[in-house]
Design a protein around this motif. Structure first.
Motif, PDB file in Angstrom:
ATOM      1  N   HIS A  14       1.272  -1.708   0.204  1.00  0.00           N
ATOM      2  CA  HIS A  14       0.000   0.118  -0.233  1.00  0.00           C
ATOM      3  C   HIS A  14       0.907   1.464  -0.123  1.00  0.00           C
ATOM      4  O   HIS A  14       0.550   2.269  -0.403  1.00  0.00           O
ATOM      5  N   HIS A  15       2.160   1.468   0.694  1.00  0.00           N
ATOM      6  CA  HIS A  15       3.158   2.079   0.504  1.00  0.00           C
ATOM      7  C   HIS A  15       3.188   2.539  -1.213  1.00  0.00           C
ATOM      8  O   HIS A  15       3.489   3.943  -1.091  1.00  0.00           O
ATOM      9  N   ASP A  16       4.012   1.549  -1.932  1.00  0.00           N
ATOM     10  CA  ASP A  16       3.844   1.915  -3.549  1.00  0.00           C
ATOM     11  C   ASP A  16       2.181   2.520  -3.820  1.00  0.00           C
ATOM     12  O   ASP A  16       3.149   3.457  -4.731  1.00  0.00           O
ATOM     13  N   ILE A  17       1.268   1.834  -3.300  1.00  0.00           N
ATOM     14  CA  ILE A  17       0.337   2.059  -4.315  1.00  0.00           C
ATOM     15  C   ILE A  17      -0.223   4.215  -3.905  1.00  0.00           C
ATOM     16  O   ILE A  17      -0.862   4.979  -4.792  1.00  0.00           O
ATOM     17  N   THR A  18      -0.078   4.147  -2.644  1.00  0.00           N
ATOM     18  CA  THR A  18       0.253   5.644  -2.097  1.00  0.00           C
ATOM     19  C   THR A  18       0.723   6.702  -2.452  1.00  0.00           C
ATOM     20  O   THR A  18       0.225   7.949  -2.384  1.00  0.00           O
ATOM     21  N   LYS A  19       2.058   6.577  -2.730  1.00  0.00           N
ATOM     22  CA  LYS A  19       2.952   7.069  -3.182  1.00  0.00           C
ATOM     23  C   LYS A  19       2.674   7.415  -4.251  1.00  0.00           C
ATOM     24  O   LYS A  19       2.935   9.085  -4.801  1.00  0.00           O
ATOM     25  N   GLU A  20       2.397   6.886  -5.268  1.00  0.00           N
ATOM     26  CA  GLU A  20       2.220   7.388  -6.355  1.00  0.00           C
ATOM     27  C   GLU A  20       0.958   7.693  -6.596  1.00  0.00           C
ATOM     28  O   GLU A  20       0.630   8.853  -7.538  1.00  0.00           O
ATOM     29  N   LEU A  21      -0.125   7.300  -6.017  1.00  0.00           N
ATOM     30  CA  LEU A  21      -0.841   8.554  -6.173  1.00  0.00           C
ATOM     31  C   LEU A  21      -1.037  10.303  -5.321  1.00  0.00           C
ATOM     32  O   LEU A  21      -1.602  10.629  -5.874  1.00  0.00           O
ATOM     33  N   LYS A  22       0.067   9.959  -4.999  1.00  0.00           N
ATOM     34  CA  LYS A  22      -0.159  11.694  -4.180  1.00  0.00           C
ATOM     35  C   LYS A  22       0.327  12.120  -5.890  1.00  0.00           C
ATOM     36  O   LYS A  22       0.463  13.381  -5.852  1.00  0.00           O
ATOM     37  N   ASP A  23       1.252  11.864  -7.071  1.00  0.00           N
ATOM     38  CA  ASP A  23       1.372  12.457  -8.414  1.00  0.00           C
ATOM     39  C   ASP A  23      -0.707  12.677  -8.778  1.00  0.00           C
ATOM     40  O   ASP A  23      -0.318  13.544  -9.850  1.00  0.00           O
ATOM     41  N   TYR A  24      -1.335  11.739  -8.718  1.00  0.00           N
ATOM     42  CA  TYR A  24      -2.209  12.180  -9.403  1.00  0.00           C
ATOM     43  C   TYR A  24      -3.719  12.751  -8.727  1.00  0.00           C
ATOM     44  O   TYR A  24      -4.310  14.011  -8.901  1.00  0.00           O
ATOM     45  N   SER A  25      -3.643  13.207  -7.574  1.00  0.00           N
ATOM     46  CA  SER A  25      -4.538  13.636  -6.444  1.00  0.00           C
ATOM     47  C   SER A  25      -3.517  14.230  -4.978  1.00  0.00           C
ATOM     48  O   SER A  25      -2.776  14.158  -4.253  1.00  0.00           O
ATOM     49  N   GLU A  26      -4.233  15.780  -4.970  1.00  0.00           N
ATOM     50  CA  GLU A  26      -3.452  16.441  -3.036  1.00  0.00           C
ATOM     51  C   GLU A  26      -4.950  15.081  -2.204  1.00  0.00           C
ATOM     52  O   GLU A  26      -4.092  15.853  -1.643  1.00  0.00           O
ATOM     53  N   LYS A  27      -6.076  14.816  -2.219  1.00  0.00           N
ATOM     54  CA  LYS A  27      -6.508  14.101  -1.537  1.00  0.00           C
ATOM     55  C   LYS A  27      -5.415  13.371  -0.437  1.00  0.00           C
ATOM     56  O   LYS A  27      -5.231  12.426  -1.177  1.00  0.00           O
ATOM     57  N   ARG A  28      -6.392  13.419   0.289  1.00  0.00           N
ATOM     58  CA  ARG A  28      -5.766  11.766   1.827  1.00  0.00           C
ATOM     59  C   ARG A  28      -5.765  11.008   1.249  1.00  0.00           C
ATOM     60  O   ARG A  28      -6.850  10.449   0.658  1.00  0.00           O
ATOM     61  N   SER A  29      -5.264   9.428   1.722  1.00  0.00           N
ATOM     62  CA  SER A  29      -5.189   8.390   0.917  1.00  0.00           C
ATOM     63  C   SER A  29      -5.509   7.515   1.982  1.00  0.00           C
ATOM     64  O   SER A  29      -4.758   7.784   2.761  1.00  0.00           O
ATOM     65  N   ARG A  30      -6.365   7.234   2.536  1.00  0.00           N
ATOM     66  CA  ARG A  30      -6.904   5.710   4.026  1.00  0.00           C
ATOM     67  C   ARG A  30      -7.276   4.623   3.346  1.00  0.00           C
ATOM     68  O   ARG A  30      -7.655   3.931   2.385  1.00  0.00           O
ATOM     69  N   VAL A  31      -6.012   3.622   4.173  1.00  0.00           N
ATOM     70  CA  VAL A  31      -6.352   2.758   3.376  1.00  0.00           C
ATOM     71  C   VAL A  31      -7.082   1.413   4.793  1.00  0.00           C
ATOM     72  O   VAL A  31      -6.575   1.759   5.559  1.00  0.00           O
ATOM     73  N   HIS A  32      -6.971   0.553   4.106  1.00  0.00           N
ATOM     74  CA  HIS A  32      -8.406   0.073   4.658  1.00  0.00           C
ATOM     75  C   HIS A  32      -7.878  -1.276   4.549  1.00  0.00           C
ATOM     76  O   HIS A  32      -7.269  -2.127   2.940  1.00  0.00           O
ATOM     77  N   PHE A  33      -7.787  -2.869   5.979  1.00  0.00           N
ATOM     78  CA  PHE A  33      -7.184  -3.822   5.766  1.00  0.00           C
ATOM     79  C   PHE A  33      -8.321  -4.918   5.820  1.00  0.00           C
ATOM     80  O   PHE A  33      -9.120  -4.413   6.595  1.00  0.00           O
ATOM     81  N   GLY A  34      -8.086  -6.099   4.833  1.00  0.00           N
ATOM     82  CA  GLY A  34      -8.794  -7.248   5.288  1.00  0.00           C
ATOM     83  C   GLY A  34     -10.528  -6.721   4.268  1.00  0.00           C
ATOM     84  O   GLY A  34     -10.224  -6.391   3.098  1.00  0.00           O
ATOM     85  N   ALA A  35     -11.433  -7.569   4.289  1.00  0.00           N
ATOM     86  CA  ALA A  35     -12.242  -7.939   2.856  1.00  0.00           C
ATOM     87  C   ALA A  35     -13.606  -7.142   4.303  1.00  0.00           C
ATOM     88  O   ALA A  35     -14.951  -7.012   3.743  1.00  0.00           O
TER      89      ALA A  35
END
Ligand code: TXA
Ligand code: MG
Length: 338
Positions: free
Chosen positions: A192-213
């Motif tokens: 999820h670090h790889d993904i949120t890091k990349e998303l910083k270039d997409y939007s200024e919005k904050r990312s919230r990561v949820h694990f599980g089902a």
């Protein structure tokens, strides 16, 4: 039975199934539009119908055939990580068979990083493919694993060893006014670090990561990826002793003359461990009347190991914990901590 690329294409185009290499694990592939072949996938794997399949594409233009709509954020992640070990759960087009989606209104899609797989899709159609193993057991990372698993009955294209070694990260993304919600439905080597890091270039919005089902990924059961010999997990400090052996045999109802087969992942590079994990579990299952005693280092509990930890947890029967100088055997990885 080993086949070449040309034969794989022929079989797929005549409602049959074949095993193909991806960068993660070998997949058991069927054309997404062949109900006959899709049914064969479930039958061959003995897979329950509530566990949906991932559809593999070779080009983003094929999304039109499968998905109802793709958001900007989803496009961004595809451009960033495809081809690669990222599966996105997207809204599905009505024509996608309920056999693939288990009746859900979403469909999981990824573009695998394997040139043969991509070439084969080009000459067939998007391919639905679960891992090419019997349901509940260890996934294959070599063509010979597939041969062994189905006693040669499934045609397999040999593309050598899989570079990643565990299955793709399954992600569902939802966007609100100020937040990108990332639901990691299955962790993998793409973190999820790889993904949120990349998303910083997409939007200024904050990312919230949820694990599980949440939202549910129906295929997730507690016992999965299981080797034929029971897997016991212990910390490096819990050196195997005859006392621990007796407790394990008691817990698992094994005769005392059961053999211990040791495996150690201590101070190892997680990339390498992921690549070897399933091969190791299979190799250590070739002898009968044995169990696998896996010792792990403290790094096992770190973020980089999340995907491996998930597979080890599901593949395990029990773990050894030392508390005040005494050893306890717990179910799975219950109470297993640094
Ligand atoms: O790396 C991989 O993903 C490999 C290779 C062959 O691509 N495939 C794979 O497929 O691991 P399988 O069937 O073993 O696992 C698919 C996972 C299941 O856990 C299933 O629940 C989830 O993806 N999944 C599939 N469709 C879904 C959906 N519509 N919503 C939520 N989860 C879904
Ligand atoms: Mg699987």
């Amino acid at each position: 039975m080993y086949i070449d690329e040309r034969r794989a294409i022929e079989l797929l185009n005549s409602n049959d199934i074949v095993a193909l290499p991806t960068e993660t694990v070998y997949g058991l592939a069927a054309r997404f539009d062949s109900e006959i072949a899709l049914k064969k996938v479930f039958k061959t794997k003995k897979r329950p119908s509530f566990d949906p399949l991932i559809v593999h594409v070779s080009h983003k233009s094929q999304l039109e055939k499968i998905t109802a709509s793709v958001s900007e954020a989803e496009h961004f992640l595809m451009d960033a990580f495809w081809p690669g070990p990222l599966t996105l759960v997207l809204s599905k087009k009505a024509n996608v068979s309920d056999i693939i989606t288990s009746g859900l209104d979403t469909v999981a899609v990824r573009m695998p990083k394997n040139q043969s797989f991509l070439d084969i899709i080009q000459q067939t159609a998007p391919l639905a493919a679960p891992s090419a193993n019997l349901f509940g057991y260890t996934s294959p990372t070599l063509a010979e694993h597939v041969e062994f698993e189905f006693s040669g009955a499934v045609p397999v294209f040999d593309g050598g060893p899989c570079a990643v070694g565990i299955e793709s990260t399954v992600l569902k993304i939802e966007e609100t006014d100020d937040t990108l919600h990332l639901y990691i439905l299955r962790p993998g080597m793409l973190s999820h670090h790889d993904i949120t890091k990349e998303l910083k270039d997409y939007s200024e919005k904050r990312s919230r990561v949820h694990f599980g089902a949440t939202p549910a990924s129906p295929g997730h059961i507690d016992d999965h990826y299981q080797p034929r010999n029971p897997l016991i997990v212990a910390k490096q400090s819990s050196t195997w002793t005859t006392g621990i052996h007796a407790e394990i045999c008691k817990k698992l109802n094994l005769p005392e003359d059961t053999r211990m087969l040791g495996l150690a992942y201590t101070n190892d590079d997680p990339t390498l461990v992921a690549r070897l994990l399933y091969s190791d579990l299979r190799r250590l299952s070739s002898e009968d009347k044995s169990y696998i005693y896996l010792t792990v280092g403290n790094d096992f509990f770190t973020e980089e190991w999340r995907g491996i930890r998930d597979r080890v947890q599901k593949a395990s029967k029990c773990s050894v914990m030392e508390e005040n100088g005494q050893f306890f055997i717990h179910n799975k990885l219950e109470n297993f901590q640094p």
